[in-house]
Scaffold this motif. Structure first.
Motif, PDB file in Angstrom:
ATOM      1  N   PRO A   1       0.888  -1.332   0.029  1.00 40.80           N
ATOM      2  CA  PRO A   1      -0.111  -0.098   0.010  1.00 40.80           C
ATOM      3  C   PRO A   1       1.009   1.230  -0.039  1.00 40.80           C
ATOM      4  CG  PRO A   1      -0.939  -1.585   1.812  1.00 40.80           C
ATOM      5  CD  PRO A   1       0.368  -2.243   1.049  1.00 40.80           C
ATOM      6  N   PHE A   2       0.473   2.189  -0.822  1.00 44.79           N
ATOM      7  CA  PHE A   2       0.983   3.431  -0.978  1.00 44.79           C
ATOM      8  C   PHE A   2       0.899   4.326   0.536  1.00 44.79           C
ATOM      9  CE2 PHE A   2       0.853   2.358  -5.253  1.00 44.79           C
ATOM     10  CZ  PHE A   2       2.040   2.485  -5.643  1.00 44.79           C
ATOM     11  N   LYS A   3       1.738   4.249   1.513  1.00 45.84           N
ATOM     12  CA  LYS A   3       1.488   4.986   2.613  1.00 45.84           C
ATOM     13  C   LYS A   3       2.913   5.072   3.388  1.00 45.84           C
ATOM     14  CE  LYS A   3       0.828   0.722   5.335  1.00 45.84           C
ATOM     15  NZ  LYS A   3       0.177  -0.186   6.004  1.00 45.84           N
ATOM     16  N   ALA A   4       2.918   5.500   4.712  1.00 48.08           N
ATOM     17  CA  ALA A   4       3.854   5.866   5.270  1.00 48.08           C
ATOM     18  C   ALA A   4       4.856   4.648   5.267  1.00 48.08           C
ATOM     19  CB  ALA A   4       3.720   6.473   6.650  1.00 48.08           C
ATOM     20  N   VAL A   5       6.304   4.831   5.206  1.00 46.32           N
ATOM     21  CA  VAL A   5       7.201   3.878   5.370  1.00 46.32           C
ATOM     22  C   VAL A   5       8.374   4.339   6.200  1.00 46.32           C
ATOM     23  CG1 VAL A   5       6.569   2.940   3.054  1.00 46.32           C
ATOM     24  CG2 VAL A   5       8.546   4.646   3.312  1.00 46.32           C
ATOM     25  N   LYS A   6       9.282   3.127   6.881  1.00 42.71           N
ATOM     26  CA  LYS A   6      10.252   3.345   7.663  1.00 42.71           C
ATOM     27  C   LYS A   6      11.673   2.976   6.745  1.00 42.71           C
ATOM     28  CE  LYS A   6       8.245   2.373  12.003  1.00 42.71           C
ATOM     29  NZ  LYS A   6       8.222   1.324  13.193  1.00 42.71           N
ATOM     30  N   LYS A   7      12.510   3.705   7.090  1.00 40.52           N
ATOM     31  CA  LYS A   7      13.779   3.516   6.403  1.00 40.52           C
ATOM     32  C   LYS A   7      14.374   1.954   6.752  1.00 40.52           C
ATOM     33  CE  LYS A   7      17.555   4.634   8.477  1.00 40.52           C
ATOM     34  NZ  LYS A   7      18.469   5.692   9.049  1.00 40.52           N
ATOM     35  N   GLY A   8      14.572   1.334   5.657  1.00 39.88           N
ATOM     36  CA  GLY A   8      14.884   0.040   5.749  1.00 39.88           C
ATOM     37  C   GLY A   8      13.715  -1.050   5.761  1.00 39.88           C
ATOM     38  N   GLN A   9      12.349  -0.646   5.741  1.00 35.44           N
ATOM     39  CA  GLN A   9      11.134  -1.461   5.783  1.00 35.44           C
ATOM     40  C   GLN A   9      11.167  -2.251   4.593  1.00 35.44           C
ATOM     41  OE1 GLN A   9       7.596   0.756   6.406  1.00 35.44           O
ATOM     42  NE2 GLN A   9       6.354  -0.958   5.232  1.00 35.44           N
ATOM     43  N   ALA A  10      11.036  -3.678   5.060  1.00 36.69           N
ATOM     44  CA  ALA A  10      10.794  -4.717   4.094  1.00 36.69           C
ATOM     45  C   ALA A  10       9.760  -4.700   3.182  1.00 36.69           C
ATOM     46  CB  ALA A  10      10.967  -6.183   4.771  1.00 36.69           C
ATOM     47  N   SER A  11      10.121  -5.225   2.067  1.00 37.36           N
ATOM     48  CA  SER A  11       9.020  -5.637   0.973  1.00 37.36           C
ATOM     49  C   SER A  11       8.139  -4.499   0.743  1.00 37.36           C
ATOM     50  CB  SER A  11       8.466  -6.869   1.188  1.00 37.36           C
ATOM     51  OG  SER A  11       9.149  -7.849   1.550  1.00 37.36           O
ATOM     52  N   VAL A  12       8.788  -3.139   0.200  1.00 35.32           N
ATOM     53  CA  VAL A  12       7.435  -2.088  -0.136  1.00 35.32           C
ATOM     54  C   VAL A  12       7.067  -2.561  -1.605  1.00 35.32           C
ATOM     55  CG1 VAL A  12       8.429  -0.254   1.506  1.00 35.32           C
ATOM     56  CG2 VAL A  12       9.345  -0.596  -0.647  1.00 35.32           C
ATOM     57  N   PHE A  13       8.016  -3.325  -2.368  1.00 30.73           N
ATOM     58  CA  PHE A  13       7.461  -3.899  -3.329  1.00 30.73           C
ATOM     59  C   PHE A  13       8.277  -4.984  -3.885  1.00 30.73           C
ATOM     60  CE2 PHE A  13      10.179  -1.119  -5.794  1.00 30.73           C
ATOM     61  CZ  PHE A  13      10.614  -1.755  -6.921  1.00 30.73           C
ATOM     62  N   SER A  14       7.843  -5.844  -4.685  1.00 33.16           N
ATOM     63  CA  SER A  14       8.648  -7.097  -4.997  1.00 33.16           C
ATOM     64  C   SER A  14       8.503  -7.331  -6.594  1.00 33.16           C
ATOM     65  CB  SER A  14       8.381  -8.308  -4.333  1.00 33.16           C
ATOM     66  OG  SER A  14       7.232  -8.791  -4.378  1.00 33.16           O
ATOM     67  N   VAL A  15       9.319  -7.913  -7.063  1.00 37.71           N
ATOM     68  CA  VAL A  15       9.207  -8.266  -8.594  1.00 37.71           C
ATOM     69  C   VAL A  15       9.413  -9.733  -8.489  1.00 37.71           C
ATOM     70  CG1 VAL A  15       9.792  -5.954  -9.229  1.00 37.71           C
ATOM     71  CG2 VAL A  15      11.581  -7.603  -9.182  1.00 37.71           C
ATOM     72  N   THR A  16       8.742 -10.235  -9.698  1.00 37.73           N
ATOM     73  CA  THR A  16       9.337 -11.845 -10.247  1.00 37.73           C
ATOM     74  C   THR A  16       9.693 -11.332 -11.638  1.00 37.73           C
ATOM     75  OG1 THR A  16       7.021 -12.351  -9.173  1.00 37.73           O
ATOM     76  CG2 THR A  16       8.242 -14.044 -10.786  1.00 37.73           C
ATOM     77  N   LEU A  17      10.933 -12.350 -11.633  1.00 41.24           N
ATOM     78  CA  LEU A  17      11.811 -12.294 -12.736  1.00 41.24           C
ATOM     79  C   LEU A  17      11.336 -12.909 -13.867  1.00 41.24           C
ATOM     80  CD1 LEU A  17      15.315 -11.695 -11.293  1.00 41.24           C
ATOM     81  CD2 LEU A  17      13.644 -10.093 -11.574  1.00 41.24           C
ATOM     82  N   LYS A  18      11.659 -12.859 -15.086  1.00 42.58           N
ATOM     83  CA  LYS A  18      11.373 -13.788 -16.191  1.00 42.58           C
ATOM     84  C   LYS A  18      12.710 -14.904 -15.932  1.00 42.58           C
ATOM     85  CE  LYS A  18       9.699 -10.307 -19.426  1.00 42.58           C
ATOM     86  NZ  LYS A  18      10.007  -9.564 -20.601  1.00 42.58           N
ATOM     87  N   GLU A  19      12.433 -16.214 -16.961  1.00 44.62           N
ATOM     88  CA  GLU A  19      13.141 -17.181 -16.947  1.00 44.62           C
ATOM     89  C   GLU A  19      14.678 -16.810 -16.756  1.00 44.62           C
ATOM     90  OE1 GLU A  19      10.545 -16.717 -18.933  1.00 44.62           O
ATOM     91  OE2 GLU A  19       9.233 -18.313 -18.245  1.00 44.62           O
TER      92      GLU A  19
END
Length: 211
Positions: free
Chosen positions: A181-199
């Motif tokens: 969610p787009f909201k307040a975050v702390k420095k170093g907070q885990a998993s603000v977003f993630s990506v899945t890579l192609k093969e």
């Protein structure tokens, strides 16, 4: 579903369960096939989490007041409005470039993703004033490691915006994106977003990135 193709692969039975679900019976070979499927899945699906590089508020990239970033020309990702003048690494990787004006740093992850952190908008013209960097090209970094300190009040006063994009400049290597969610975050907070890579076998990282 091509019944004949499944039978040619060794299926001894095909059961339609309804609701778009089917069960394919491979008999005594099923455990072996399952193991091979798991191996292939682990090879082809690589998910990379990104940590927050600042304390502040995470916003969609389209809200950055610069069309080069908001239109995704540099790459896809997110942006932050920092509350403090500190930027830390969002990933495990190697520093590719530290810009002479100290406002931006490029990091390449071990998987080959090229990540650009860009503090503020129109900050390159400050020519390094109000910025201090703590890494150099070739340094290995981990999430939460200090990269940049800056005088936030001065940068806010002398730039167009404090908006700080974090983008993947070789976004063509990404298969899918997942944003917190787009909201307040702390420095170093885990998993603000993630990506899945192609093969993995198709993943070749070009050298360099630019702003």
């Amino acid at each position: 579903v091509d019944d004949n193709a499944l039978k040619n692969l060794g299926a001894v039975g095909i059961i339609r369960l309804g609701g778009g679900n089917i069960q394919v019976v491979f008999g005594t070979y099923s455990d072996m096939i399952r193991e091979e499927i798991v191996k292939l899945t682990r090879k082809e699906i690589l998910q990379i989490p990104f940590y927050s590089p600042v304390q502040g508020h995470m916003v969609p990239l389209k809200e950055v007041p610069d069309p080069v970033f908001s239109a995704g020309i540099v790459g896809n990702g997110v942006a932050f409005i920092p509350d403090r003048g500190e930027v830390v690494s969002p990933v495990v990787g190697t520093v590719m470039i530290v810009y002479p004006s100290k406002h931006a740093i490029g990091i390449r992850t071990k998987e080959g993703l090229e990540v650009l952190l860009h503090v503020g908008i129109d900050t390159s013209r400050l020519e390094g004033k109000y910025f201090e960097t703590f890494v150099k090209e070739g340094d290995e970094v981990v999430p939460g490691q200090m990269l940049i300190r800056f005088q936030i009040d001065k940068v806010k006063q002398h730039s167009k915006s404090l908006a700080t994009p974090m983008v993947i400049t070789n976004s063509d290597k990404v298969k899918s994106w997942s944003f917190a969610p787009f909201k307040a975050v702390k420095k170093g907070q885990a998993s603000v977003f993630s990506v899945t890579l192609k093969e993995k076998e198709n993943f070749v990282s070009p050298g360099g990135t630019h702003v």
